[in-house]
Structures are given as C-alpha cells and as structure tokens.
Write a protein that holds these residues in place. Structure first.
Motif, mmCIF file in Angstrom:
data_model
loop_
_atom_site.group_PDB
_atom_site.id
_atom_site.type_symbol
_atom_site.label_atom_id
_atom_site.label_comp_id
_atom_site.label_asym_id
_atom_site.label_seq_id
_atom_site.Cartn_x
_atom_site.Cartn_y
_atom_site.Cartn_z
ATOM 1 N N CYS A 124 0.881 -1.171 0.000
ATOM 2 C CA CYS A 124 0.000 0.000 0.000
ATOM 3 C C CYS A 124 0.906 1.204 0.000
ATOM 4 N N THR A 125 1.011 1.889 -1.152
ATOM 5 C CA THR A 125 1.948 3.018 -1.224
ATOM 6 C C THR A 125 1.452 4.224 -0.446
ATOM 7 N N LEU A 126 0.116 4.345 -0.266
ATOM 8 C CA LEU A 126 -0.425 5.550 0.353
ATOM 9 C C LEU A 126 -0.317 5.510 1.873
ATOM 10 N N CYS A 127 -0.475 4.315 2.438
ATOM 11 C CA CYS A 127 -0.392 4.234 3.898
ATOM 12 C C CYS A 127 0.081 2.835 4.250
ATOM 13 N N TYR A 147 9.850 0.062 1.894
ATOM 14 C CA TYR A 147 9.124 -1.029 1.233
ATOM 15 C C TYR A 147 8.062 -0.467 0.292
ATOM 16 N N ARG A 148 7.308 0.532 0.753
ATOM 17 C CA ARG A 148 6.180 1.048 -0.027
ATOM 18 C C ARG A 148 6.635 1.717 -1.309
ATOM 19 N N ARG A 149 7.708 2.490 -1.240
ATOM 20 C CA ARG A 149 8.182 3.180 -2.444
ATOM 21 C C ARG A 149 8.832 2.215 -3.411
ATOM 22 N N ARG A 150 9.607 1.280 -2.843
ATOM 23 C CA ARG A 150 10.439 0.451 -3.715
ATOM 24 C C ARG A 150 9.694 -0.756 -4.271
ATOM 25 N N MET A 151 8.685 -1.271 -3.547
ATOM 26 C CA MET A 151 7.991 -2.444 -4.064
ATOM 27 C C MET A 151 7.250 -2.142 -5.361
ATOM 28 N N VAL A 152 6.750 -0.914 -5.516
ATOM 29 C CA VAL A 152 6.064 -0.589 -6.766
ATOM 30 C C VAL A 152 7.058 -0.304 -7.891
ATOM 31 N N ARG A 153 8.243 0.112 -7.527
ATOM 32 C CA ARG A 153 9.181 0.615 -8.528
ATOM 33 C C ARG A 153 10.258 -0.405 -8.906
ATOM 34 N N ARG A 154 10.721 -1.152 -7.912
ATOM 35 C CA ARG A 154 11.774 -2.141 -8.158
ATOM 36 C C ARG A 154 11.423 -3.458 -7.477
ATOM 37 N N PRO A 155 10.268 -4.047 -7.856
ATOM 38 C CA PRO A 155 9.796 -5.229 -7.117
ATOM 39 C C PRO A 155 10.778 -6.402 -7.130
ATOM 40 N N ARG A 156 11.444 -6.627 -8.244
ATOM 41 C CA ARG A 156 12.339 -7.793 -8.280
ATOM 42 C C ARG A 156 13.536 -7.621 -7.342
ATOM 43 N N GLU A 157 14.043 -6.388 -7.226
ATOM 44 C CA GLU A 157 15.145 -6.157 -6.281
ATOM 45 C C GLU A 157 14.674 -6.366 -4.845
ATOM 46 N N VAL A 158 13.481 -5.841 -4.536
ATOM 47 C CA VAL A 158 12.971 -5.971 -3.167
ATOM 48 C C VAL A 158 12.710 -7.445 -2.837
#
Lengths: 232, 98
Positions: A124-127, A147-158
């Motif tokens: 959940c990027t918002l909260c 986690y919130r910022r990076r999971m949407v942007r770099r999911p494979r790295e996370v």
C-alpha cells in the motif's frame, strides 16, 4: 569537546529517553479516542476489546483459507469468486471482524492466485492498508516508506532482498491497495505436500507467503525458519 | 447504480487533475496508460469520503487498472512483462483510442 570523544556514540542513544517520549500521533490518537468515547461513538470497553482483537488476530485465518483452498477445489472457487463470503466458512466476518460492533474500514476482500506464470505481491503506497481480519497486524517493514516506495518501482530487487528470486518467464504483478479492496496472495502448493491434512498444510502457509515476499516450502513452517536454518 | 462507462479490456489514461485536498489517486499513475481488468463496486469517492460525506458524497464506479511497469517507470529495471494493478474511480479515467 575532544575529552568527550570516547563516549560520543552515546549521544541521542538513550533507549529510556526514547520510550518515555510521547509522539504527536500518540497524543492525537488519545485526544480523538477520548472525544469519541465522550460523544458515545464507542465505549472505552469497545476500544479495549478492539485493541485486544487487533493485537491477537495473527495470520492464522489466512493460512487456514489457503490450506482449505489447496485441499478443496470447490472452496477455492468460492474464495476466488467472493473472498468476503468464503471467509465466513472459516469463521472470519469482514463486516463485523471483532463481533462487537466496532466499525470497520475493511470492505472488499480479494484473493490473488499465484500461477506458474504470475507471481502476486501486495503493498500500500499511500499508507499501510493490509487484510487484517485474515493476516493480523502488518509487519513493521510493510509499513516503512522504503518497502512502499520500492515495491512498486523495483519489485524484483525488493523480492531478492527477501531471498526470493523469480524466473524470467514469471510476470511479477504488484497490487497497490489504494482504495477499498484488501488483498491476500494465495501461493501455489509446493511439492512434497501430497496427502497432507489441512492442518499440516496451514503450518507452511506463513504470513510472508500471503504477502507475496516468500514461497511456501514443505520444510518451512515459520517466516523466521530460514534464518534459523542458516544459523545452524 | 450508474452504468460503468468503461468495460474490461478498455485502454484508459489516468487524468492529471488538480487535487487541493485528499485523494487516493497516486502521482505515479497519472498520465499513464493502462488496461481495465476488473470492475469494483460503486462507492463514495475518497475525495468526499475524507470529509465524511457518506450520504451526500459523489458515488462513482471503481475499476482495477493494470499497467505495464515499463509504462510507469521509464527506467524500470525488471522485465518487460512485469505489471502493477491499482484502483481508481471513474472520473479519474479517460478513454484512449487504441
């Protein structure tokens, strides 16, 4: 200042100080709660029962849902078609999760089925929206901006940081739960679990496998299990 | 119940509207193009729900929109078939001819 050099690392590092400070959000929560109680929106007893429920719920409901779905194709169909209704079969009521009339912000529940082609993961990027009636309180890392910022942007790295490396032919599908829906991942049943009972299966369906940052394994019954294995 | 304007499979672009107060439409999906993959029930939009206008607030159909990660992030480091799904209410969407 030079004479203090030796203990310089103690500056701002007093654990007792930190725990005695009350944050602005704690003050805000207390003020709103007291107002709500004074206005009769809920009672102090309701609040205590809700807190007790919220802290005690855990991911067991989710594990039960997945184990039942793995064992019973008809239930799996019902769960995928109407998650909120199917939850009642394992005793979870999304509209009245506490059973004491506390209003809920959880509205619609959807189960995301992993397949050999698609791996699902929730954020959940918002909260920090999270399917609490089935998974309990979210882990601390789930709520961090990192986690919130990076999971949407770099999911494979996370995912790789969680030790999960997915093959190139698998689509990683991130679900950002920004509105009324709450999601849970239904992982694929791993090899080596043929003939297992629902209780046996539920034990390997850990919280992280239902967030989508880990995969269940026949020899792994806890999210901390792999760490313990490494330490051995 | 208003009839949803968009159907599953439609291509849509998220509008980049001005939001003075609360919204739940993320910045990173604005102006991006995705595909409707599911309908969600009609609900009071978050812009009005934030003010507790549960009775008088504007209701709209909601949709699940699937984006290619490479559409959201020009420098995406994963694979071309990776996707992201999220939800938006109807007034945030505009049809894309395709």
């Amino acid at each position: 200042m030079a004479k203090h050099h030796g203990d310089g690392h103690h500056d701002g590092h007093n654990a007792f100080d930190v725990s005695s400070k009350v944050s602005e959000f704690e003050i805000l929560e207390l003020a709103v709660r007291e107002l709500a109680i004074e206005k009769g929106i809920f009672s102090a007893e309701d609040h205590r029962r809700f807190a007790e429920w919220a802290e005690g719920v855990g991911p067991h409901g989710g594990s039960k849902l997945v184990a039942k779905a793995w064992s019973d194709p008809a239930f799996k169909q019902r769960l995928l078609e109407n998650g909120t209704e199917a939850c009642k079969e394992v005793g979870i009521d999304w509209l009245q999760p506490t059973g004491v009339g506390t209003p809920s912000d959880y509205t619609f529940f959807y189960v995301l089925e992993n397949t050999p082609q698609v791996h699902n993961v929730i954020v959940c990027t918002l909260c920090s929206c999270y399917p609490r009636p089935v998974l309990g309180m979210s882990p601390d890392w789930y709520r961090t901006p990192s986690y919130r910022r990076r999971m949407v942007r770099r999911p494979r790295e996370v995912l790789a940081e969680f030790g999960l490396h997915l093959p190139a032919d698998v689509e990683v599908r991130v679900h950002d739960s920004n509105q009324k829906s709450r999601f849970m991942v239904m992982p694929m049943r791993p090899e080596g679990t043929e003939g297992w009972s629902e209780e046996q299966l539920a034990r390997i369906v850990t919280r992280d496998t239902m967030i989508g940052v880990a995969l269940p394994r026949a020899d792994r019954t806890s999210d901390a299990g792999s760490l313990a294995e490494q330490a051995r | 119940m208003a009839r949803p304007k968009f159907q599953v499979g439609d291509t849509v672009r998220i509008k980049d509207r001005t939001t003075l107060f609360h919204t739940r439409t993320q910045k990173f999906i604005r102006k991006r193009v995705g595909t409707i993959v599911e309908h969600r029930p009609e609900w009071v939009i978050p812009e009005d729900e934030a003010w507790d206008r549960m009775e008088t607030g504007r209701k709209e159909p909601f949709y699940v929109i699937r984006f290619k990660q490479t559409e959201l992030w020009p420098d995406y480091t994963g694979l071309a078939h990776d996707t992201l799904e999220t939800e938006a209410s109807e007034s945030w969407l505009e049809a894309v001819k395709g």
